[in-house]
Write an enzyme that holds these catalytic residues in place. Structure first.
Site, mmCIF file in Angstrom:
data_model
loop_
_atom_site.group_PDB
_atom_site.id
_atom_site.type_symbol
_atom_site.label_atom_id
_atom_site.label_comp_id
_atom_site.label_asym_id
_atom_site.label_seq_id
_atom_site.Cartn_x
_atom_site.Cartn_y
_atom_site.Cartn_z
ATOM 1 N N CYS A 1 -13.720 -10.206 -7.666
ATOM 2 C CA CYS A 1 -14.829 -9.164 -6.710
ATOM 3 C C CYS A 1 -16.354 -9.488 -7.542
ATOM 4 O O CYS A 1 -17.188 -8.627 -6.489
ATOM 5 C CB CYS A 1 -14.398 -7.549 -8.122
ATOM 6 S SG CYS A 1 -14.223 -8.247 -9.992
ATOM 7 N N GLU B 1 -13.899 0.356 -11.709
ATOM 8 C CA GLU B 1 -14.560 -1.378 -11.819
ATOM 9 C C GLU B 1 -13.846 -1.788 -9.878
ATOM 10 O O GLU B 1 -12.776 -2.153 -9.898
ATOM 11 C CB GLU B 1 -14.083 -1.761 -12.856
ATOM 12 C CG GLU B 1 -15.180 -3.273 -13.102
ATOM 13 C CD GLU B 1 -14.561 -4.527 -12.255
ATOM 14 O OE1 GLU B 1 -15.133 -4.135 -10.710
ATOM 15 O OE2 GLU B 1 -14.279 -5.435 -12.350
ATOM 16 N N LYS C 1 -0.615 -0.461 -15.746
ATOM 17 C CA LYS C 1 0.934 -0.800 -14.355
ATOM 18 C C LYS C 1 -0.240 -2.057 -14.172
ATOM 19 O O LYS C 1 -1.457 -1.885 -13.089
ATOM 20 C CB LYS C 1 0.667 0.401 -13.574
ATOM 21 C CG LYS C 1 1.192 0.285 -12.501
ATOM 22 C CD LYS C 1 1.187 0.709 -11.425
ATOM 23 C CE LYS C 1 0.210 -0.318 -10.480
ATOM 24 N NZ LYS C 1 0.728 -1.284 -10.124
ATOM 25 N N GLY D 1 -10.496 3.355 -5.933
ATOM 26 C CA GLY D 1 -10.856 3.659 -6.592
ATOM 27 C C GLY D 1 -11.431 5.078 -5.884
ATOM 28 O O GLY D 1 -11.068 6.565 -6.954
ATOM 29 N N GLU E 1 -16.537 -6.973 2.143
ATOM 30 C CA GLU E 1 -15.482 -8.268 0.841
ATOM 31 C C GLU E 1 -14.381 -8.667 1.619
ATOM 32 O O GLU E 1 -13.578 -7.947 1.863
ATOM 33 C CB GLU E 1 -15.399 -6.861 -0.209
ATOM 34 C CG GLU E 1 -14.755 -8.285 -1.483
ATOM 35 C CD GLU E 1 -14.442 -6.917 -2.208
ATOM 36 O OE1 GLU E 1 -13.943 -6.141 -2.431
ATOM 37 O OE2 GLU E 1 -15.108 -7.420 -3.951
ATOM 38 N N GLU F 1 -11.247 1.523 -1.785
ATOM 39 C CA GLU F 1 -10.710 2.262 -1.150
ATOM 40 C C GLU F 1 -9.689 2.972 -2.112
ATOM 41 O O GLU F 1 -9.761 3.959 -2.127
ATOM 42 C CB GLU F 1 -10.255 1.940 0.086
ATOM 43 C CG GLU F 1 -9.491 2.555 0.379
ATOM 44 C CD GLU F 1 -8.355 1.411 1.608
ATOM 45 O OE1 GLU F 1 -8.482 0.328 1.551
ATOM 46 O OE2 GLU F 1 -7.204 2.094 1.964
HETATM 47 P P1 NDP Z 1 -5.736 -2.003 -4.976
HETATM 48 O O1 NDP Z 1 -7.133 -1.377 -5.283
HETATM 49 O O2 NDP Z 1 -4.988 -1.382 -3.801
HETATM 50 O O3 NDP Z 1 -4.968 -2.188 -6.203
HETATM 51 C C1 NDP Z 1 -5.405 -2.319 -7.166
HETATM 52 C C2 NDP Z 1 -4.282 -1.872 -8.467
HETATM 53 O O4 NDP Z 1 -3.830 -0.597 -8.328
HETATM 54 C C3 NDP Z 1 -2.560 -2.574 -8.023
HETATM 55 O O5 NDP Z 1 -2.100 -3.112 -9.720
HETATM 56 C C4 NDP Z 1 -2.592 -1.477 -7.194
HETATM 57 O O6 NDP Z 1 -1.355 -1.699 -7.142
HETATM 58 C C5 NDP Z 1 -2.401 -0.191 -7.293
HETATM 59 N N1 NDP Z 1 -2.900 0.745 -6.387
HETATM 60 C C6 NDP Z 1 -2.826 1.222 -4.875
HETATM 61 N N2 NDP Z 1 -2.915 2.220 -4.642
HETATM 62 C C7 NDP Z 1 -2.991 3.044 -5.040
HETATM 63 C C8 NDP Z 1 -2.867 4.389 -5.561
HETATM 64 N N3 NDP Z 1 -3.080 4.676 -4.929
HETATM 65 N N4 NDP Z 1 -3.413 5.357 -6.926
HETATM 66 C C9 NDP Z 1 -3.384 4.098 -7.907
HETATM 67 N N5 NDP Z 1 -3.531 2.671 -7.933
HETATM 68 C C10 NDP Z 1 -2.598 1.881 -6.727
HETATM 69 O O7 NDP Z 1 -7.090 -3.353 -3.974
HETATM 70 P P2 NDP Z 1 -4.858 -4.781 -3.253
HETATM 71 O O8 NDP Z 1 -4.825 -5.717 -4.594
HETATM 72 O O9 NDP Z 1 -4.596 -4.060 -2.404
HETATM 73 O O10 NDP Z 1 -6.187 -5.485 -2.938
HETATM 74 C C11 NDP Z 1 -6.816 -5.053 -1.528
HETATM 75 C C12 NDP Z 1 -8.465 -5.469 -1.798
HETATM 76 O O11 NDP Z 1 -9.000 -5.018 -3.156
HETATM 77 C C13 NDP Z 1 -8.849 -6.851 -1.350
HETATM 78 O O12 NDP Z 1 -8.159 -7.137 -0.191
HETATM 79 C C14 NDP Z 1 -10.176 -6.525 -2.343
HETATM 80 O O13 NDP Z 1 -10.501 -6.465 -1.217
HETATM 81 C C15 NDP Z 1 -9.709 -5.452 -3.668
HETATM 82 N N6 NDP Z 1 -9.629 -6.003 -4.506
HETATM 83 C C16 NDP Z 1 -11.008 -5.762 -5.719
HETATM 84 C C17 NDP Z 1 -10.307 -6.082 -6.551
HETATM 85 C C18 NDP Z 1 -11.718 -6.061 -7.719
HETATM 86 O O14 NDP Z 1 -11.880 -6.366 -8.740
HETATM 87 N N7 NDP Z 1 -12.891 -5.311 -7.218
HETATM 88 C C19 NDP Z 1 -9.401 -6.373 -6.938
HETATM 89 C C20 NDP Z 1 -8.611 -6.903 -6.152
HETATM 90 C C21 NDP Z 1 -9.293 -6.401 -4.732
HETATM 91 P P3 NDP Z 1 -0.195 -2.386 -5.936
HETATM 92 O O15 NDP Z 1 -0.621 -4.147 -6.615
HETATM 93 O O16 NDP Z 1 0.979 -2.524 -6.737
HETATM 94 O O17 NDP Z 1 -0.631 -2.031 -5.271
#
Ligand code: NDP
Length: 794
Positions: free
Chosen positions: A300, A266, A192, A249, A397, A247
């Site tokens: 990240c 991760e 996904k 995670g 972050e 969050e």
């Molecule tokens: P998320 O953790 O919300 O999203 C990562 C992935 O998980 C996306 O594909 C998202 O879908 C999906 N997802 C969201 N909620 C759920 C759930 N309850 N169960 C399963 N999958 C889910 O990150 P965001 O994209 O919203 O970014 C928010 C913050 O997270 C950023 O500001 C940043 O601080 C951090 N982040 C960290 C990353 C890293 O690599 N460490 C990468 C991205 C973000 P969808 O995109 O459709 O919401």
């Protein structure tokens, strides 16, 4: 104007990349996409789509399917059907497919690079030079692991169907990091992508089918977080591999607890970028540019906390601010920009509001005076100076182009500041003194450390975090293990707990009573009374009263954790030293063979032949871990640059261990010995029914030079003690071998500090079977790998 003028001002015109082919691909699909299931595009069952926008212009790019339960069901079904055939294809067959995927990416490199830049907003320069080539490298490298699998991972089997959820910051690269290792070793995948950036995954899936990847091996279900949650909860998934926020995670850890699904996370980071006063300052300034303004800081492992040694802070600030002025922000397809657009308005708002908070909390703000495009989501390179370590921006972050800076005086202070975060993904250390840099690297709580470099990645080098940056590694041999499970654990049977015997009177006649030997707890090297002053009776299988042990409670666990924490020197002891102590334990146990044999007979009711075999196996196991202590080493990776990456095996820290009832002495030693061999400190809960073999070990521990606090033993009820350990945020990992319920509780309650868990889900191991219970099978969980990158040459 003269060439010299351009050279001086570095002002040059736009160099736009053509986007015709990417737009034509969108047009070919009428800019409306279904999921990719079973080798073809499939319209969403509920008929729902959402709009995906172009961050640089705010214009609509395409409509993408919103995944429903039925879509996830269809994708998991396709993956499930394909998995046995894919596994049976063998390593060489899969290697050829992965090689074909690598070549496909190389052939369509420019299309992917342009589409990714349009969809995410990141500069084409980066998608072209990093995202796409590195994605191809991942498939090529993992084609190699597929080829070697039957030789190198002979004792392992694939997990099955893998659910993978990726974020928007490196959509294609994260896809490659996730699917290449999973497919290489015989798993099939349902992926996904992030809702903001689904397009490169759909293009990849379509072209994969064209180059012959069998239907169902790779399925892509698009949608938002709710679709991700459906995938996480689907019972047909064997493992979830997630990259994203801490969050989410945590939510996933909770949702998968007790389900038997494997999990790797991760997550986020707040990585330090440490500059000592003997560093090459200009080199380090360039490093900062790469650390925080690469990919708009949406990385990240971005070096987002600049820690400067006080003496050079002012010089560094001046040079950095001057360099910031030369950075160009603009449309992603302009090949001469340094930073593109932030992914979406909501992310832009988050960045802005965090910067405001930083300023309100006292930071001094510097922003490059670079012109920003009028439309779209753009934010200038930003430096927050003089930030207090407890300020919000030093803790949270930001995931944007915002660097926060603070100073330190001594190397110890640098380490303290660097580790002053709940995260632990990466760190950069800048110093011209290699001894200093290599002294600091092991002290940093981070999965990756770059020396005089930053943001280096390779398919052959593991990547992943410590602490709340998650667990598991991606890349290299360590990444492969995340997609396999031990063959020897495949046929485990559920543990059946015999009914509790009914206690019989223990002294009916006028005999001399035995001298009371109620076992206390063993904490910090001392035998101590349980805090609650309660005891529990220990009965033989026939109900004979054999003795009593202390009933440990929350306070006892707290004391044991404090004792284990203060025994940190054990982690730094030489492997030779730890080996000697393990041999010494074996020596002292062997001196008391008969006593332990009698104890095992009395407590478990086995024959003395079996009990003798258990004691002998326990002694041998201690010898084995004495042997492994200085042999389960890391490795040296050779990434494609002039330099090396040292994959170091570091202890996880303080580990709670709940031991099962079967083979109470052997299981206890089989679980505790690998942990201490690798430098961890342990709080062990012995078998609930038969704890006396473990409490008899107190004297063996006392006479074997085991430093106080390295092994702590708390007897009592497993359910309550496992719960307390799981909720304790100063416990780094928890191993639970016992009931199914205790395993589930350990996983569910460990989300506070996202501790690493190893649980048996109530499935029984044969502790006498070395293949199932001795050596790397457990040692792998007793270490965390830190990759220290050391580039060399000019
Ligand atoms: P998320 O953790 O919300 O999203 C990562 C992935 O998980 C996306 O594909 C998202 O879908 C999906 N997802 C969201 N909620 C759920 C759930 N309850 N169960 C399963 N999958 C889910 O990150 P965001 O994209 O919203 O970014 C928010 C913050 O997270 C950023 O500001 C940043 O601080 C951090 N982040 C960290 C990353 C890293 O690599 N460490 C990468 C991205 C973000 P969808 O995109 O459709 O919401």
């Amino acid at each position: 104007m003269s060439v010299a003028h351009y050279y001086e001002t570095m002002e040059y015109g736009p160099a736009p990349e053509a986007d015709g082919e990417a737009r034509a691909w969108l047009k070919k699909h009428d800019a409306v996409f279904g999921h990719f299931i079973g080798g073809e595009f499939a319209a969403p069952h509920a008929g729902k789509h959402f709009t995906t926008l172009e961050p640089a212009t705010g214009k609509t790019l395409a409509k993408v399917a919103q995944g429903s339960v039925a879509d996830v069901e269809a994708a998991v079904g396709a993956a499930r059907r394909a998995q046995p055939l894919w596994a049976r294809l063998g390593g060489h067959g899969r290697a050829r497919h992965l090689y074909a995927l690598a070549r496909m990416l190389q052939r369509h490199a420019r299309l992917f690079a342009v589409l990714e830049a349009i969809d995410n907003g990141k500069p084409l320069r980066e998608t072209r030079d990093l995202d796409v080539p590195l994605a191809a490298r991942h498939f090529l490298h993992h084609a190699g692991w597929a080829q070697l699998q039957e030789r190198e991972f002979v004792d392992q089997v694939p997990l099955g169907v893998i659910g993978q959820i990726i974020p928007w910051n490196f959509p294609l690269l994260m896809l490659a990091w996730k699917i290449a290792p999973a497919l290489a070793v015989g798993n099939t995948v349902v992926l996904k992508p992030a809702e903001f950036t689904s397009l490169s995954a759909l293009l990849f899936a379509e072209l994969s089918a064209q180059v012959g990847l069998p239907p169902g091996v790779l399925n892509v279900v698009t949608g938002d977080g709710t679709t991700g949650a459906m995938l996480v909860e689907h019972p047909g998934i064997d493992k979830i591999a997630f990259t994203g926020s801490t969050e989410v995670g945590r939510l996933i850890r909770q949702a998968t607890a007790g389900s038997g699904k494997s999990l790797t996370l991760e997550l986020g980071g707040k990585s330090p970028f440490i500059v000592f006063d003997d560093a090459d300052i200009d080199g380090a300034v360039e490093g900062v540019v790469d650390a925080i303004w690469f990919n708009q800081g949406e990385v990240c492992c971005a070096g987002s906390r600049l820690l400067l040694q006080e003496g050079i802070a002012e010089t560094f600030r001046k040079r950095l601010v001057r360099r910031m002025e030369t950075l160009r922000v603009g449309p992603p397809l302009d090949k001469s920009i340094d930073m593109g657009a932030v992914v979406a308005p909501i992310q832009l708002e988050r960045i802005k509001s965090l910067v405001e908070i930083g300023v309100k909390e006292g930071a001094q703000k510097y922003q490059a005076a670079t012109a920003l495009p009028q439309e779209g989501c753009f934010y200038p390179p930003t430096l927050l100076w003089n930030v207090h370590p407890s300020s919000t921006v030093a803790i949270e972050e930001i995931f944007g182009p915002v660097l926060v800076a603070m100073t330190f005086r001594t190397p110890d202070e640098a380490v303290m500041l660097a580790n002053n975060t709940r995260y632990g993904l990466a760190a950069s250390v800048w110093s011209e003194t290699i001894e200093l840099a290599l002294d600091i690297a092991p002290k940093l709580m981070a999965g990756v450390v770059w020396i005089n470099a930053t943001n280096l990645f390779d398919a052959g080098v593991g990547f992943g975090g410590y602490r709340e940056s998650g667990f598991g590694r991606e890349g290299g041999r360590e990444g492969i293990y995340e997609y396999l499970k031990p063959k020897a654990w495949s046929d485990r049977k559920p543990r059946v707990k015999p009914p509790m015997p009914i206690g019989s009177d223990h002294n009916s006649a006028f005999e001399l009573p035995p001298i009371d030997r109620t076992a206390k707890l063993f904490i910090g090297g001392k035998q101590v009374r349980p805090d609650g002053n309660y005891v529990r009776a220990v009965l033989s299988p026939k109900g004979k009263h054999l003795g009593e042990v202390g009933e440990g409670n929350r306070k006892d666990i707290r004391n044991a954790v404090a004792a284990a924490r203060s025994a940190e020197a054990w982690a730094k002891a030489t492997a030779h030293n730890r080996a000697q102590i393990l041999y010494y334990l074996a020596e002292n146990l062997s001196a008391r063979c008969d006593e332990f044999e009698a104890r095992v007979v009395a407590t478990t009711g086995v024959t003395s032949v079996k009990a003798r075999a258990e004691v002998a196996a326990s002694i041998e196991r201690l010898f084995s871990y004495g042997a492994w202590a200085d042999k389960y080493e890391g490795t040296v990776h050779l990434p494609p640059l002039r330099g090396v990456a040292l994959a170091m095996h570091e202890p996880v820290g303080v580990v709670g261990v709940a031991c099962p009832d079967e083979a109470p002495l052997l299981a206890f030693i089989s679980l505790v010995a690998p942990l201490i061999a690798m430098g961890n400190r342990v709080i062990a809960i012995p078998s609930e029914r038969h704890p006396l073999a473990a409490t008899d070990l107190y004297q063996v521990l006392e006479t074997s030079d085991v430093p106080p606090g390295v092994v702590n033993i708390v007897t009592g009820g497993h359910d309550s003690l496992v719960k307390i350990l799981a909720e304790h945020d100063d416990v780094d990992a928890l191993w639970v071998f016992g009931s199914k319920e205790a395993s589930a509780a350990a996983e569910k309650l460990s989300i506070g500090n996202l501790k690493r868990t190893l649980v048996d889900h109530g499935l029984m191991l044969d502790w006498h079977d070395k293949a199932a219970s001795e050596g790397p099978i457990l040692l792998r969980h007793a270490v965390q790998v830190k990759n220290i990158w050391i580039p060399y040459g000019d």
